[in-house]
Motif scaffolding. Structure first.
Motif, PDB file in Angstrom:
ATOM      1  N   UNK A  22      34.422  41.035  43.630  1.00 57.53           N
ATOM      2  CA  UNK A  22      35.814  40.732  43.956  1.00 57.53           C
ATOM      3  C   UNK A  22      36.788  41.411  43.006  1.00 57.53           C
ATOM      4  N   UNK A  23      37.815  42.006  43.580  1.00 59.12           N
ATOM      5  CA  UNK A  23      38.933  42.483  42.783  1.00 59.12           C
ATOM      6  C   UNK A  23      40.079  41.494  43.007  1.00 59.12           C
ATOM      7  N   UNK A  24      40.733  41.109  41.905  1.00 57.04           N
ATOM      8  CA  UNK A  24      41.754  40.061  41.966  1.00 57.04           C
ATOM      9  C   UNK A  24      43.047  40.576  41.355  1.00 57.04           C
ATOM     10  N   UNK A  25      44.153  40.345  42.067  1.00 55.61           N
ATOM     11  CA  UNK A  25      45.481  40.702  41.595  1.00 55.61           C
ATOM     12  C   UNK A  25      46.268  39.404  41.424  1.00 55.61           C
ATOM     13  N   UNK A  58      41.311  39.377  46.349  1.00 50.96           N
ATOM     14  CA  UNK A  58      42.101  38.153  46.225  1.00 50.96           C
ATOM     15  C   UNK A  58      43.418  38.513  45.549  1.00 50.96           C
ATOM     16  N   UNK A  59      44.515  38.009  46.116  1.00 47.30           N
ATOM     17  CA  UNK A  59      45.830  38.235  45.521  1.00 47.30           C
ATOM     18  C   UNK A  59      46.540  36.901  45.382  1.00 47.30           C
ATOM     19  N   UNK A  60      46.977  36.604  44.166  1.00 45.69           N
ATOM     20  CA  UNK A  60      47.771  35.402  43.909  1.00 45.69           C
ATOM     21  C   UNK A  60      49.226  35.839  43.857  1.00 45.69           C
ATOM     22  N   UNK A  87      35.323  49.862  51.219  1.00 45.02           N
ATOM     23  CA  UNK A  87      34.333  48.780  51.180  1.00 45.02           C
ATOM     24  C   UNK A  87      34.840  47.353  51.237  1.00 45.02           C
ATOM     25  N   UNK A  88      36.158  47.145  51.167  1.00 47.25           N
ATOM     26  CA  UNK A  88      36.678  45.773  51.225  1.00 47.25           C
ATOM     27  C   UNK A  88      36.409  45.198  52.614  1.00 47.25           C
ATOM     28  N   UNK A  89      35.785  44.018  52.631  1.00 47.42           N
ATOM     29  CA  UNK A  89      35.462  43.358  53.896  1.00 47.42           C
ATOM     30  C   UNK A  89      36.247  42.056  54.106  1.00 47.42           C
ATOM     31  N   UNK A  90      36.643  41.418  53.001  1.00 45.86           N
ATOM     32  CA  UNK A  90      37.346  40.139  53.084  1.00 45.86           C
ATOM     33  C   UNK A  90      38.515  40.117  52.116  1.00 45.86           C
ATOM     34  N   UNK A  91      39.557  39.397  52.512  1.00 43.27           N
ATOM     35  CA  UNK A  91      40.716  39.253  51.651  1.00 43.27           C
ATOM     36  C   UNK A  91      41.215  37.817  51.668  1.00 43.27           C
ATOM     37  N   UNK A  92      41.820  37.409  50.576  1.00 43.35           N
ATOM     38  CA  UNK A  92      42.399  36.069  50.472  1.00 43.35           C
ATOM     39  C   UNK A  92      43.691  36.159  49.683  1.00 43.35           C
ATOM     40  N   UNK A  93      44.626  35.282  50.032  1.00 43.41           N
ATOM     41  CA  UNK A  93      45.913  35.246  49.343  1.00 43.41           C
ATOM     42  C   UNK A  93      46.188  33.816  48.907  1.00 43.41           C
TER      43      UNK A  93
END
Length: 116
Positions: A22-25, A58-60, A87-93
């Motif tokens: 996961x990469x998170x911002x 994931x982005x906050x 390659x990103x398959x899923x994202x969340x905010x």
């Protein structure tokens, strides 16, 4: 859980959590348009150069503030398709439920759905 700091500025912090792919911002405050664009260029650069396949994003945006429509359109046209190719398959905010942010997110979700 191991977090690697990719980028850390007064406005934003980008981390990579290898255990979760996961990469998170996390936005610390409202960015300028330039800071916003630069942040996502850093994310894409990390995805491109990473020896791991990063599948989650994931982005906050709790402290991000409202970004203008031209920035959202740039994100939809440039960041989304490139991140998916890399390659990103899923994202969340994560956000505070603000009606304006919800509207903004719904527009991005509509744009993301074309890549299903």
């Amino acid at each position: 859980m191991k977090e690697i700091i990719v980028f850390d500025q007064p406005t934003v912090k980008i981390t990579y959590i290898s255990d979760l792919s996961t990469i998170k911002v996390v936005w610390k405050s409202k960015p300028t348009s330039e800071e916003y664009i630069n942040t996502f260029k850093k994310v894409l650069e990390f995805l491109e150069k990473s020896s791991d396949t990063v599948q989650n994003f994931v982005s906050d945006i709790t402290n991000q503030g409202i970004m203008g429509p031209e920035i959202r359109k740039w994100f939809e046209a440039e960041v989304l398709p490139t991140a998916i190719k890399l390659g990103i398959k899923r994202g969340a905010v994560i956000f505070d439920g603000n009606v304006f942010k919800k509207y903004y997110l719904n527009l991005i979700l509509k744009a993301a759905n074309i890549y299903k």
